[in-house]
Design an enzyme around this catalytic site. Structure first.
Site, PDB file in Angstrom:
ATOM      1  N   HIS A  21     -27.120 -13.899 -31.896  1.00 32.85           N
ATOM      2  CA  HIS A  21     -26.372 -12.684 -31.586  1.00 32.85           C
ATOM      3  C   HIS A  21     -27.272 -11.767 -30.755  1.00 32.85           C
ATOM      4  O   HIS A  21     -28.401 -12.150 -30.424  1.00 32.85           O
ATOM      5  CB  HIS A  21     -25.833 -12.014 -32.849  1.00 32.85           C
ATOM      6  CG  HIS A  21     -26.863 -11.585 -33.849  1.00 32.85           C
ATOM      7  ND1 HIS A  21     -27.832 -10.651 -33.583  1.00 32.85           N
ATOM      8  CD2 HIS A  21     -27.082 -11.982 -35.134  1.00 32.85           C
ATOM      9  CE1 HIS A  21     -28.593 -10.470 -34.653  1.00 32.85           C
ATOM     10  NE2 HIS A  21     -28.167 -11.279 -35.607  1.00 32.85           N
ATOM     11  N   HIS A  24     -31.047 -11.157 -31.628  1.00 38.40           N
ATOM     12  CA  HIS A  24     -32.017 -12.177 -31.216  1.00 38.40           C
ATOM     13  C   HIS A  24     -32.308 -12.052 -29.718  1.00 38.40           C
ATOM     14  O   HIS A  24     -33.452 -12.154 -29.271  1.00 38.40           O
ATOM     15  CB  HIS A  24     -31.487 -13.585 -31.511  1.00 38.40           C
ATOM     16  CG  HIS A  24     -31.072 -13.790 -32.936  1.00 38.40           C
ATOM     17  ND1 HIS A  24     -29.757 -14.005 -33.304  1.00 38.40           N
ATOM     18  CD2 HIS A  24     -31.782 -13.787 -34.090  1.00 38.40           C
ATOM     19  CE1 HIS A  24     -29.693 -14.135 -34.621  1.00 38.40           C
ATOM     20  NE2 HIS A  24     -30.905 -14.005 -35.130  1.00 38.40           N
ATOM     21  N   CYS A 130     -34.713 -15.948 -52.173  1.00 39.24           N
ATOM     22  CA  CYS A 130     -33.561 -15.696 -51.288  1.00 39.24           C
ATOM     23  C   CYS A 130     -33.593 -16.738 -50.180  1.00 39.24           C
ATOM     24  O   CYS A 130     -34.543 -16.776 -49.389  1.00 39.24           O
ATOM     25  CB  CYS A 130     -33.621 -14.289 -50.690  1.00 39.24           C
ATOM     26  SG  CYS A 130     -32.387 -14.084 -49.363  1.00 39.24           S
ATOM     27  N   CYS A 133     -33.616 -15.248 -46.599  1.00 41.40           N
ATOM     28  CA  CYS A 133     -34.947 -14.821 -46.135  1.00 41.40           C
ATOM     29  C   CYS A 133     -35.943 -15.968 -46.189  1.00 41.40           C
ATOM     30  O   CYS A 133     -37.023 -15.871 -45.618  1.00 41.40           O
ATOM     31  CB  CYS A 133     -35.505 -13.702 -47.010  1.00 41.40           C
ATOM     32  SG  CYS A 133     -34.603 -12.162 -46.949  1.00 41.40           S
ATOM     33  N   CYS A 155     -30.143 -10.099 -52.788  1.00 40.05           N
ATOM     34  CA  CYS A 155     -31.185  -9.691 -51.833  1.00 40.05           C
ATOM     35  C   CYS A 155     -30.719  -8.433 -51.114  1.00 40.05           C
ATOM     36  O   CYS A 155     -29.574  -8.361 -50.659  1.00 40.05           O
ATOM     37  CB  CYS A 155     -31.416 -10.828 -50.841  1.00 40.05           C
ATOM     38  SG  CYS A 155     -32.292 -10.328 -49.354  1.00 40.05           S
ATOM     39  N   HIS A 158     -29.739  -9.480 -47.397  1.00 43.96           N
ATOM     40  CA  HIS A 158     -28.588 -10.367 -47.169  1.00 43.96           C
ATOM     41  C   HIS A 158     -27.375 -10.069 -48.044  1.00 43.96           C
ATOM     42  O   HIS A 158     -26.300 -10.628 -47.813  1.00 43.96           O
ATOM     43  CB  HIS A 158     -29.010 -11.833 -47.356  1.00 43.96           C
ATOM     44  CG  HIS A 158     -29.905 -12.320 -46.243  1.00 43.96           C
ATOM     45  ND1 HIS A 158     -31.264 -12.184 -46.280  1.00 43.96           N
ATOM     46  CD2 HIS A 158     -29.604 -12.897 -45.056  1.00 43.96           C
ATOM     47  CE1 HIS A 158     -31.773 -12.676 -45.162  1.00 43.96           C
ATOM     48  NE2 HIS A 158     -30.796 -13.109 -44.404  1.00 43.96           N
ATOM     49  N   LYS A 305     -28.266  -3.486 -40.391  1.00 43.48           N
ATOM     50  CA  LYS A 305     -28.791  -4.472 -39.453  1.00 43.48           C
ATOM     51  C   LYS A 305     -27.678  -5.427 -39.035  1.00 43.48           C
ATOM     52  O   LYS A 305     -26.982  -5.978 -39.887  1.00 43.48           O
ATOM     53  CB  LYS A 305     -29.916  -5.241 -40.143  1.00 43.48           C
ATOM     54  CG  LYS A 305     -30.493  -6.368 -39.308  1.00 43.48           C
ATOM     55  CD  LYS A 305     -31.676  -6.994 -40.039  1.00 43.48           C
ATOM     56  CE  LYS A 305     -32.211  -8.194 -39.279  1.00 43.48           C
ATOM     57  NZ  LYS A 305     -32.045  -9.442 -39.955  1.00 43.48           N
ATOM     58  N   LYS A 308     -25.335 -12.159 -38.525  1.00 38.61           N
ATOM     59  CA  LYS A 308     -24.258 -13.153 -38.568  1.00 38.61           C
ATOM     60  C   LYS A 308     -23.736 -13.298 -39.989  1.00 38.61           C
ATOM     61  O   LYS A 308     -22.544 -13.435 -40.212  1.00 38.61           O
ATOM     62  CB  LYS A 308     -24.783 -14.505 -38.075  1.00 38.61           C
ATOM     63  CG  LYS A 308     -24.749 -14.626 -36.577  1.00 38.61           C
ATOM     64  CD  LYS A 308     -23.380 -15.062 -36.106  1.00 38.61           C
ATOM     65  CE  LYS A 308     -23.286 -14.843 -34.602  1.00 38.61           C
ATOM     66  NZ  LYS A 308     -21.962 -15.130 -34.076  1.00 38.61           N
TER      67      LYS A 308
HETATM   68  N1  MSP Z   1     -37.311 -18.103 -38.468  1.00 37.19           N
HETATM   69  C1  MSP Z   1     -37.756 -16.802 -38.807  1.00 37.19           C
HETATM   70  C2  MSP Z   1     -38.908 -16.358 -37.916  1.00 37.19           C
HETATM   71  C3  MSP Z   1     -40.088 -17.266 -37.929  1.00 37.19           C
HETATM   72  S1  MSP Z   1     -41.320 -16.735 -36.846  1.00 37.19           S
HETATM   73  C4  MSP Z   1     -42.633 -17.638 -37.203  1.00 37.19           C
HETATM   74  C5  MSP Z   1     -36.602 -15.821 -38.636  1.00 37.19           C
HETATM   75  N2  MSP Z   1     -35.620 -16.209 -37.841  1.00 37.19           N
HETATM   76  S2  MSP Z   1     -34.286 -15.387 -37.528  1.00 37.19           S
HETATM   77  O1  MSP Z   1     -33.443 -16.291 -36.799  1.00 37.19           O
HETATM   78  O2  MSP Z   1     -33.761 -14.806 -38.710  1.00 37.19           O
HETATM   79  O3  MSP Z   1     -34.705 -14.289 -36.519  1.00 37.19           O
HETATM   80  C6  MSP Z   1     -35.238 -13.083 -36.943  1.00 37.19           C
HETATM   81  C7  MSP Z   1     -35.567 -12.242 -35.727  1.00 37.19           C
HETATM   82  O4  MSP Z   1     -34.411 -12.075 -34.897  1.00 37.19           O
HETATM   83  C8  MSP Z   1     -35.967 -10.841 -36.090  1.00 37.19           C
HETATM   84  O5  MSP Z   1     -37.313 -10.741 -36.447  1.00 37.19           O
HETATM   85  C9  MSP Z   1     -35.680 -10.126 -34.797  1.00 37.19           C
HETATM   86  O6  MSP Z   1     -36.675 -10.424 -33.869  1.00 37.19           O
HETATM   87  C10 MSP Z   1     -34.375 -10.775 -34.379  1.00 37.19           C
HETATM   88  N3  MSP Z   1     -33.235 -10.092 -34.951  1.00 37.19           N
HETATM   89  C11 MSP Z   1     -32.301 -10.590 -35.824  1.00 37.19           C
HETATM   90  N4  MSP Z   1     -31.385  -9.633 -36.095  1.00 37.19           N
HETATM   91  C12 MSP Z   1     -31.694  -8.512 -35.418  1.00 37.19           C
HETATM   92  C13 MSP Z   1     -31.116  -7.239 -35.296  1.00 37.19           C
HETATM   93  N5  MSP Z   1     -30.011  -6.904 -35.907  1.00 37.19           N
HETATM   94  N6  MSP Z   1     -31.744  -6.357 -34.491  1.00 37.19           N
HETATM   95  C14 MSP Z   1     -32.888  -6.656 -33.807  1.00 37.19           C
HETATM   96  N7  MSP Z   1     -33.454  -7.833 -33.916  1.00 37.19           N
HETATM   97  C15 MSP Z   1     -32.883  -8.785 -34.694  1.00 37.19           C
HETATM   98  O7  MSP Z   1     -36.668 -14.747 -39.202  1.00 37.19           O
END
Ligand code: MSP
Length: 520
Positions: A21, A24, A130, A133, A155, A158, A305, A308
Site C-alpha cells: 500500500h 510501503h 503476535c 508483528c 496486539c 494489529h 496507521k 492492509k
Molecule cells: N518485514 C518487516 C521488516 C523487516 S526489515 C529487516 C516488516 N515488513 S512490513 O511489510 O510490515 O513493512 C513495514 C514497513 O512498511 C514499515 O517499517 C514502513 O517502512 C512501511 N509502512 C507500512 N505501513 C506504513 C504506514 N502506514 N505508513 C508509513 N510507512 C508504512 O515490518
C-alpha cells in the site's frame, strides 16, 4: 559529501503476505530520493530493497491460499512487490529476497559464528506472540480486545489476538550488549534519528534488555539453524541479516568492506529491531554497526496507521494511474515532514498537484521555453549585463543548492524540497515582474529581453538538476527540452546553481497536464 564515498541505503524488506500500500511506497520513495541525491553528489550510492519471506505470517497466508510458502512468495514478489518499484519509479541497485541462496547460506554463517563465539544458549520461553508483528510482546504492548475479541488480549498495533507460546528455543545473549548500546547512542547522537526516535530507543534500553529467542521449532518455514535442523531461525533475526548478506557478507569481503555500513530507512514501527537488536547482533559478530537508523512516521487513516490488515490500505497505483509517479513522489516528500506522521488526503494531493506542480513548476517551464522558441527561434540568448534582479536569481540558485544539500544531509527531505521551491516561486515572480512579453514588443529592449530569458533558462536548468531525484520523469523531459548535454542523472547536484545552460531549446508539452476528473 566527498567524491566516490560509499552511501549504502536500505529500505525494510517487506512481508509478502499481502500486496503493498502507499505506506510501503512512501518508504521506498524516501530511500530512493536520498539514493538519487547522493548519486548526483558524486557518492557511490547503493540502494537495497527486497522482501521478507519466512515466518509464520507468510506460512499461514500461503496455507490459507492452498499453495506452498515459496510459491506464494514467488507470486507476490513478481506480481506485486517488484511492480511497486516500477509504479513509483525506484532506481534500486539490488533486490534481496530472504529465500535467495546468497542470503540463506550467509545468514547461517553469521549464526554459526555467534554460536562459536559463545553468544547463543538454549532456553525456554513462554510469552504472548503476535504473528502480525512476528514478535513476542510485553504485556505493556497489549490491550483488551473488543467485539469478537472481547475477553482476550490483542496486539495494540494489529488489534488481533496474541497467542500464548511456550517453546524451547535458542537464545541470543542480547542483554550483554545494553551498556555498549547506550554508549553508542551517547557517542553518536545521529545513530538513531529523528530525536524522538532516539529518545524512545534510549529509554527502552535503559529499562533493561532481555535475551532474544532466535529460533522456532513448531514450524519449518525458515532458515535452518546450522547446528540443529529441527529449528528454524526467528524471522526477524533472519530478515535483519539481509542488509549484510546483500552487501557481500560471507561471500565477497572486498565488496562488503566497500559498502558497509548502511543508512537504514525504516518506519517507526520497526525502530527497536533496527536500533537495538540489529546493532547488538553486529556487535556480537564483531561487525561495524550501521551508520544510521532513521525511523520515519506513519501515513495515517482516521488517526491510525494505514494498514492492509485493517483494510485501510490504498494501492499506490490508485494515485499514480491518475497523477503519475512524479506527483506521488513529490506529494509525499513535500507534504509530510520526514520523521513525523502524516495524513493522506485526495483533496490535498489534488490541490498541490494543481498549484505547485502544474501551475508552479510546469507552467514556469512551459512559459520560459515557449518564449525562447517564439522570441529567439529556440536559441538560448547569451544576454547582457545582469541587473540586480538577475543577480538575485543567481544568488537564490546558489543559496537553495547549498541549503537543500544541508537538509538532505540531515534527512530532512521535506525541507530540501521546500527550499528548492523557493527558486520556483522566485523565478515565477521574476518573470511576472520582468514581463519579457512586453520587452519583446520593442526592439530597444531586445538586449534586456535576452538577459531575462537567459537568466530564466539557467534558473530552470538549476531546478531541473535539483529536482531530478524527486521528480525524475518530468525533469528528464525538461532536461531534453532545455538542450542539456549528457544524462541529467550525471549532473552534479551540488553544482546545480552553476549550470551553464544549453544552447538550443525545443518545445515542451505540459509536464503536469490538467486532470479533468475528480478523484477520491
Ligand atoms: N518485514 C518487516 C521488516 C523487516 S526489515 C529487516 C516488516 N515488513 S512490513 O511489510 O510490515 O513493512 C513495514 C514497513 O512498511 C514499515 O517499517 C514502513 O517502512 C512501511 N509502512 C507500512 N505501513 C506504513 C504506514 N502506514 N505508513 C508509513 N510507512 C508504512 O515490518
Amino acid at each position: 559529501m566527498s567524491d566516490g564515498s560509499s552511501f549504502y541505503i536500505t529500505t525494510p524488506i517487506f512481508y509478502v503476505n499481502d500486496v503493498p500500500h502507499i505506506g510501503h511506497a512512501y518508504t521506498e520513495v524516501a530511500a530512493d530520493v536520498l539514493a538519487r541525491w547522493h548519486r548526483q553528489s558524486g557518492d557511490n550510492a547503493w540502494l537495497l530493497t527486497g522482501t521478507d519471506e519466512h515466518g509464520q505470517k507468510i506460512l499461514r497466508t500461503a496455507t490459507a491460499n492452498g499453495v506452498t510458502p515459496k510459491e506464494w512468495a514467488d507470486r507476490l514478489v513478481e506480481t506485486a512487490w517488484k511492480p511497486l518499484l516500477e509504479t513509483v519509479n525506484i532506481a534500486n541497485d539490488d533486490f534481496i529476497r530472504t529465500t535467495d541462496e546468497r542470503h540463506e547460506v550467509n545468514a547461517q554463517k553469521f549464526l554459526q559464528h555467534l554460536q562459536t563465539e559463545g553468544h547463543i544458549y538454549t532456553g525456554e520461553y513462554e510469552g504472548y506472540y503476535c504473528v502480525g508483528c512476528e514478535e513476542y510482546k510485553p504485556t505493556s504492548d497489549l490491550v483488551d480486545g473488543t467485539g469478537d475479541d472481547a475477553g482476550v488480549l490483542v496486539c495494540a498495533i494489529h488489534s488481533k489476538p496474541v497467542e500464548l507460546l511456550h517453546e524451547k528455543n535458542y537464545f541470543f545473549k542480547m542483554s550483554a550488549f545494553a551498556d555498549q548500546l547506550l554508549a553508542l547512542y551517547e557517542a553518536n547522537p545521529d545513530f538513531v534519528q529523528p530525536e524522538s526516535a532516539r529518545n524512545e530507543v534510549i529509554s527502552f534500553v535503559k529499562r533493561g534488555l532481555s535475551d532474544l529467542s532466535i529460533s522456532r521449532s513448531s514450524f519449518d518455514w525458515g532458515i535452518k539453524v546450522p547446528w540443529d535442523e529441527s529449528h528454524v531461525v526467528y524471522v526477524w533475526f533472519d530478515a535483519l541479516l539481509n542488509y549484510i548478506t546483500a552487501a557481500g557478507y560471507g561471500q565477497n569481503d572486498e565488496e562488503f568492506a566497500s559498502r558497509w555500513p548502511a543508512t537504514h530507512i525504516v518506519g517507526k514501527d520497526i525502530l527497536r529491531f533496527h536500533a537495538v537488536i540489529w546493532p547488538a547482533m553486529l556487535m556480537a559478530a564483531g561487525i561495524a554497526v550501521p551508520k544510521q537508523v532513521f525511523g520515519h512516521g506513519w501515513l495515517l487513516v482516521g488517526g491510525e496507521k494505514m494498514s492492509k490488515s485493517k483494510l485501510t490500505g490504498i494501492a499506490p497505483s490508485e494515485i499514480t494511474d491518475t497523477f503519475g509517479s512524479d506527483a506521488f513522489r513529490y506529494y509525499f516528500m513535500r507534504a509530510i515532514s520526514f520523521g513525523q506522521d502524516g495524513s493522506f488526503s485526495w483533496e490535498d494531493l489534488s490541490a498541490r498537484y494543481q498549484s505547485e506542480l502544474a501551475n508552479g513548476f510546469g507552467n514556469l517551464a512551459s512559459r520560459v521555453i515557449a518564449m525562447v522558441v517564439r522570441y529567439c527561434d529556440g536559441e538560448v540568448p547569451l544576454g547582457g549585463e545582469p541587473t540586480e534582479a538577475d543577480l538575485g536569481i543567481q544568488a537564490t540558485e546558489k543559496r537553495v543548492t547549498d541549503a537543500s544539500a544541508a537538509f538532505i544531509d540531515r534527512l530532512a527531505i521535506h525541507e530540501a524540497v521546500a527550499s528548492v521551491w523557493e527558486l520556483v516561486d522566485e523565478l515565477n515572480g521574476y518573470i511576472t515582474l520582468q514581463e519579457p512579453w512586453a520587452l519583446a514588443k520593442d526592439p530597444a529592449t531586445r538586449e534586456r529581453l535576452e538577459t531575462v530569458l537567459h537568466t530564466a533558462v539557467r534558473g530552470l536548468g538549476t531546478l531541473t538538476v535539483l529536482l531530478s531525484p524527486v521528480i525524475p520523469v518530468a525533469t528528464g523531459t525538461l532536461w531534453t527540452a532545455l538542450g542539456g548535454t549528457g544524462a541529467l542523472t550525471d549532473q552534479r547536484i551540488d553544482r546545480a546553481w552553476g549550470w551553464a545552460g544549453g544552447t538550443h531549446v525545443t518545445p515542451l508539452e505540459p509536464l503536469f497536464p490538467r486532470i479533468e476528473s475528480t478523484v477520491g
